[in-house]
Design an enzyme around this catalytic site. Sequence first.
Site, PDB file in Angstrom:
ATOM      1  N   ALA A  39       0.673  -1.147  -0.034  1.00 25.13           N
ATOM      2  CA  ALA A  39      -0.136   0.349  -0.161  1.00 25.13           C
ATOM      3  C   ALA A  39       0.797   1.085  -0.015  1.00 25.13           C
ATOM      4  O   ALA A  39       1.812   0.982   0.315  1.00 25.13           O
ATOM      5  CB  ALA A  39      -0.499  -0.172   1.216  1.00 25.13           C
ATOM      6  N   GLY A  87      -1.021  -5.803   1.760  1.00 24.94           N
ATOM      7  CA  GLY A  87      -2.404  -5.794   1.084  1.00 24.94           C
ATOM      8  C   GLY A  87      -2.614  -6.527  -0.762  1.00 24.94           C
ATOM      9  O   GLY A  87      -3.078  -7.302  -0.403  1.00 24.94           O
ATOM     10  N   GLU A  94       3.871  -6.783   7.249  1.00 29.38           N
ATOM     11  CA  GLU A  94       3.499  -5.818   8.014  1.00 29.38           C
ATOM     12  C   GLU A  94       4.518  -4.966   9.071  1.00 29.38           C
ATOM     13  O   GLU A  94       3.914  -4.579   9.974  1.00 29.38           O
ATOM     14  CB  GLU A  94       1.920  -5.994   8.341  1.00 29.38           C
ATOM     15  CG  GLU A  94       1.146  -5.446   7.256  1.00 29.38           C
ATOM     16  CD  GLU A  94       0.888  -6.199   6.032  1.00 29.38           C
ATOM     17  OE1 GLU A  94       0.045  -6.813   5.514  1.00 29.38           O
ATOM     18  OE2 GLU A  94       1.671  -7.522   6.698  1.00 29.38           O
ATOM     19  N   GLU A 135      -3.177 -10.441   0.365  1.00 28.58           N
ATOM     20  CA  GLU A 135      -4.602 -10.463   0.768  1.00 28.58           C
ATOM     21  C   GLU A 135      -5.582 -10.444  -0.357  1.00 28.58           C
ATOM     22  O   GLU A 135      -6.617 -10.974   0.295  1.00 28.58           O
ATOM     23  CB  GLU A 135      -4.416  -9.557   2.177  1.00 28.58           C
ATOM     24  CG  GLU A 135      -3.484  -9.310   3.090  1.00 28.58           C
ATOM     25  CD  GLU A 135      -3.959  -8.479   4.640  1.00 28.58           C
ATOM     26  OE1 GLU A 135      -4.500  -8.784   5.343  1.00 28.58           O
ATOM     27  OE2 GLU A 135      -4.047  -7.275   4.016  1.00 28.58           O
TER      28      GLU A 135
END
Length: 287
Positions: free
Chosen positions: A94, A137, A160, A140
Site C-alpha cells: 500500500a 495487502g 506488516e 491479501e
Amino acid sequence: MYLATVPRHAIRTARLARSDRFFSTSLPVHYDNVLVSRPEPGVALITLNRPNALNALNAAHFRDIASALKEADDDASVGAMVLTGSDRAFAAGADIKEMKDKSFAEAYTSNFLANWEVVSKLNKPVIAAVSGYALGGGLELALQADILLVSPSAQLGQPEINLGVIPGGGGTQRLTRLIGKSRTMELVLTGRMINADEAERWGLVSRIVPEDIGVVNAAIQMATTIADKGRVAVAAGKEAVNAAFELPLAEGLRFERRLFHALFATKDQKEGMTAFAEKRKPEWSHS
C-alpha cells in the site's frame, strides 16, 4: 493490512501494464488505476495499473479495482474474471503515506479495511495471476481469489510487522486456513517473503506457470474453460467450496447435498445429462 517494502530500483524499472497485450478491445468504462479488457468471450481481465508505484494499493486504486470487478460480476456476458498486475508486481503493498498518520479512533470508527472483502463476495469465479511482488495487502487481495496462479518470479509475504502493525485485510485468517498455524505465524511474525516454489509446496497457490506459457495466458485459458460451463452449476460449486471454510464437516456435507439436489431444478442439469447420454456437447442456457 498492507505494506510495500521493495527496492527503489524496482519502482523505477516497473513496466506499464499494457492493454494491447491481448487482441480484444477494452470494455467501455474507463478507470484511472486499472485496465479492463475482454481477452476471450466470457472472460473479463482486470489489470492493476499503477506501474510507477509497483501497483501499491491506495484508496482510489482499490475503489477502481472493486468497481471493475463488480461491473464484471454484474455483466451477464461474463462467466469468469482474471485479476492481475504487471510483470514486476501484482501489488507490492500500500501507499504507506496514505495511512501513516491515521489515529486509532479514526481507523476504528471508520472500520478501516472493512471494504476489503469485495473480491471474496463476488458471485463469479476470480482467478488471480501473480507475477513479482504480492506483499501485504497485495497478497491479501490475491488470497481472496478463488484460484491463485503464480509465475516463477512471484514473491509473496505479509511484512506488516516491519511497520509495527499486523495484517488487517484478512492475511492472518486466510493464511492460517490455507497453510496452517505454524507457517502463518512465521510469515506474520518475521515478515519474510517466500518464493513461488515454497508457496506451491505449502499449498498456497494452485501451480506455478512456466514463463514460456505466461501466468496471465494460463489464467485466461482457465477462465475461458470455466466460462464455457453452465453458470448456475459454476456458482453452486464456488458456493459449496467456500462454505467448507465456514461450516463443520457434517453441516458442509448437508449444504453440498442441498445444492446438488437444487441443480436438478435447472434446465442446465437436464441439458447436461441429456447431452452426455446422446454423446454431444451441451448447449447451456445458464438457467
